[in-house]
Design a protein around this motif. Sequence first.
Motif, PDB file in Angstrom:
ATOM      1  N   MET B   1      44.917  36.812  11.934  1.00  0.00           N
ATOM      2  CA  MET B   1      46.291  37.341  11.869  1.00  0.00           C
ATOM      3  C   MET B   1      46.481  38.422  12.918  1.00  0.00           C
ATOM      4  O   MET B   1      47.389  38.400  13.727  1.00  0.00           O
ATOM      5  CB  MET B   1      46.508  37.931  10.469  1.00  0.00           C
ATOM      6  N   THR B   2      45.531  39.347  12.907  1.00  0.00           N
ATOM      7  CA  THR B   2      45.625  40.462  13.838  1.00  0.00           C
ATOM      8  C   THR B   2      45.547  39.984  15.273  1.00  0.00           C
ATOM      9  O   THR B   2      46.345  40.370  16.121  1.00  0.00           O
ATOM     10  CB  THR B   2      44.482  41.436  13.541  1.00  0.00           C
ATOM     11  N   LYS B   4      46.138  37.057  16.395  1.00  0.00           N
ATOM     12  CA  LYS B   4      47.335  36.248  16.663  1.00  0.00           C
ATOM     13  C   LYS B   4      48.511  37.143  17.029  1.00  0.00           C
ATOM     14  O   LYS B   4      49.246  36.870  17.969  1.00  0.00           O
ATOM     15  CB  LYS B   4      47.655  35.422  15.408  1.00  0.00           C
ATOM     16  N   LYS B   5      48.637  38.248  16.282  1.00  0.00           N
ATOM     17  CA  LYS B   5      49.718  39.177  16.568  1.00  0.00           C
ATOM     18  C   LYS B   5      49.559  39.761  17.963  1.00  0.00           C
ATOM     19  O   LYS B   5      50.525  39.949  18.679  1.00  0.00           O
ATOM     20  CB  LYS B   5      49.699  40.331  15.546  1.00  0.00           C
ATOM     21  N   HIS B   6      48.307  40.066  18.302  1.00  0.00           N
ATOM     22  CA  HIS B   6      48.035  40.620  19.615  1.00  0.00           C
ATOM     23  C   HIS B   6      48.434  39.622  20.694  1.00  0.00           C
ATOM     24  O   HIS B   6      49.054  39.969  21.687  1.00  0.00           O
ATOM     25  CB  HIS B   6      46.550  40.961  19.709  1.00  0.00           C
ATOM     26  N   LEU B   8      50.677  37.314  20.424  1.00  0.00           N
ATOM     27  CA  LEU B   8      52.143  37.253  20.464  1.00  0.00           C
ATOM     28  C   LEU B   8      52.671  38.363  21.348  1.00  0.00           C
ATOM     29  O   LEU B   8      53.575  38.172  22.142  1.00  0.00           O
ATOM     30  CB  LEU B   8      52.725  37.453  19.054  1.00  0.00           C
ATOM     31  N   PHE B   9      52.080  39.551  21.174  1.00  0.00           N
ATOM     32  CA  PHE B   9      52.529  40.708  21.931  1.00  0.00           C
ATOM     33  C   PHE B   9      52.277  40.510  23.421  1.00  0.00           C
ATOM     34  O   PHE B   9      53.158  40.749  24.249  1.00  0.00           O
ATOM     35  CB  PHE B   9      51.807  41.956  21.410  1.00  0.00           C
ATOM     36  N   THR B  11      51.954  37.730  24.939  1.00  0.00           N
ATOM     37  CA  THR B  11      52.873  36.679  25.384  1.00  0.00           C
ATOM     38  C   THR B  11      54.241  37.272  25.684  1.00  0.00           C
ATOM     39  O   THR B  11      54.879  36.957  26.685  1.00  0.00           O
ATOM     40  CB  THR B  11      53.046  35.613  24.275  1.00  0.00           C
ATOM     41  N   ALA B  12      54.660  38.192  24.808  1.00  0.00           N
ATOM     42  CA  ALA B  12      55.970  38.809  24.972  1.00  0.00           C
ATOM     43  C   ALA B  12      56.025  39.593  26.278  1.00  0.00           C
ATOM     44  O   ALA B  12      57.008  39.516  27.021  1.00  0.00           O
ATOM     45  CB  ALA B  12      56.259  39.735  23.784  1.00  0.00           C
ATOM     46  N   ILE B  13      54.977  40.335  26.563  1.00  0.00           N
ATOM     47  CA  ILE B  13      54.942  41.130  27.780  1.00  0.00           C
ATOM     48  C   ILE B  13      54.929  40.220  29.005  1.00  0.00           C
ATOM     49  O   ILE B  13      55.671  40.429  29.979  1.00  0.00           O
ATOM     50  CB  ILE B  13      53.698  42.053  27.790  1.00  0.00           C
ATOM     51  N   ALA B  15      56.128  37.421  29.268  1.00  0.00           N
ATOM     52  CA  ALA B  15      57.391  36.689  29.394  1.00  0.00           C
ATOM     53  C   ALA B  15      58.376  37.386  30.312  1.00  0.00           C
ATOM     54  O   ALA B  15      59.241  36.751  30.901  1.00  0.00           O
ATOM     55  CB  ALA B  15      58.024  36.521  28.014  1.00  0.00           C
ATOM     56  N   LYS B  35      56.679  28.474  15.092  1.00  0.00           N
ATOM     57  CA  LYS B  35      55.709  29.287  14.351  1.00  0.00           C
ATOM     58  C   LYS B  35      56.126  30.756  14.314  1.00  0.00           C
ATOM     59  O   LYS B  35      55.905  31.449  13.318  1.00  0.00           O
ATOM     60  CB  LYS B  35      54.312  29.140  14.971  1.00  0.00           C
ATOM     61  N   SER B  36      56.737  31.217  15.391  1.00  0.00           N
ATOM     62  CA  SER B  36      57.216  32.604  15.400  1.00  0.00           C
ATOM     63  C   SER B  36      58.350  32.784  14.397  1.00  0.00           C
ATOM     64  O   SER B  36      58.385  33.779  13.661  1.00  0.00           O
ATOM     65  CB  SER B  36      57.697  32.990  16.810  1.00  0.00           C
ATOM     66  N   SER B  39      56.938  32.947  11.057  1.00  0.00           N
ATOM     67  CA  SER B  39      56.305  34.252  10.787  1.00  0.00           C
ATOM     68  C   SER B  39      57.337  35.244  10.286  1.00  0.00           C
ATOM     69  O   SER B  39      57.081  36.022   9.363  1.00  0.00           O
ATOM     70  CB  SER B  39      55.661  34.827  12.060  1.00  0.00           C
ATOM     71  N   SER B  40      58.515  35.211  10.891  1.00  0.00           N
ATOM     72  CA  SER B  40      59.581  36.117  10.431  1.00  0.00           C
ATOM     73  C   SER B  40      60.014  35.755   9.019  1.00  0.00           C
ATOM     74  O   SER B  40      60.223  36.633   8.172  1.00  0.00           O
ATOM     75  CB  SER B  40      60.787  36.058  11.378  1.00  0.00           C
TER      76      SER B  40
END
Lengths: 152, 152
Positions: B1-2, B4-6, B8-9, B11-13, B15, B35-36, B39-40
């Motif tokens: 989970m952790t 994965k969150k990292h 995502l982050f 990936t966001a940067i 992007a 999947k995102s 998650s929400s």
Amino acid sequence: MTFKKHLLFVTAILAVSAFTPPAMADGDGEIKYRKSVMSSIGGHMGSMAAILKGASANGANFAVHTQGMAELSKIAGSIFPEGSDFGETEALPAIWEKPADFAGAVKMFQGAAANLNTAAMSGDMAASGAAFGELGKACKNCHENFREKKKQ
Amino acid sequence: MTFKKHLLFVTAILAVSAFTPPAMADGDGEIKYRKSVMSSIGGHMGSMAAILKGASANGANFAVHTQGMAELSKIAGSIFPEGSDFGETEALPAIWEKPADFAGAVKMFQGAAANLNTAAMSGDMAASGAAFGELGKACKNCHENFREKKKQ
């Protein structure tokens, strides 16, 4: 992730069982709540990233995510109550030891999320991309200063 | 989970890097987007469960979650585009093979999420608890019929 989601779902179902006595709010409960809120925040971040980089064609949904993020940012300051600093959390003591600094970081997040939502509502995707970058910096600022460093 | 969150982050940067060429929307990208969004959705479910069972004292945030869930339910039908049925997904072919059935399941989710939000906005926590149970059933209905069974 998947198993965790399943657990969340089972937890949700259990929560409404008429025969389950209400749990007492405590540090562990607040940590679980915080992690759930962070899942929603992270999900919106990933969703927006996927749209902005063109990995998803669902640009029509973009404002749902910017609006959701703006609303979640407003409660971000409330998800670190006193007593939720021990247990299964990566939250650092600095959150409670330097409340003014932490409040500033939360405010930065709220401002960036609000700005991104404003840009998205105007339909300006270039401005949205820039505002998303600022939001990413706000996330990073808080995670670098108030969250445990990731282990490899 | 952790981790994965990292991811995502990160990936966001990535992007918003000016030097990253835009990705083409494709099945993999749409699956990541889905999947995102999930998650929400899961995060709101977990947040509401924590509040309803008293594990978190943050009841003042409840409507943020019911509103967020209602908004996310409206886009649920759009996160399963054609071509996102292969790859790292647990989505079953039935989604695309039985579109009327799937649309019905999505509609059930949307109705339950809207009802819960209405109950929450009225401030009636008993009605909210009951409506949350109905929302849980809508989640379960879709997951049982349109998502791969969990492996132990």
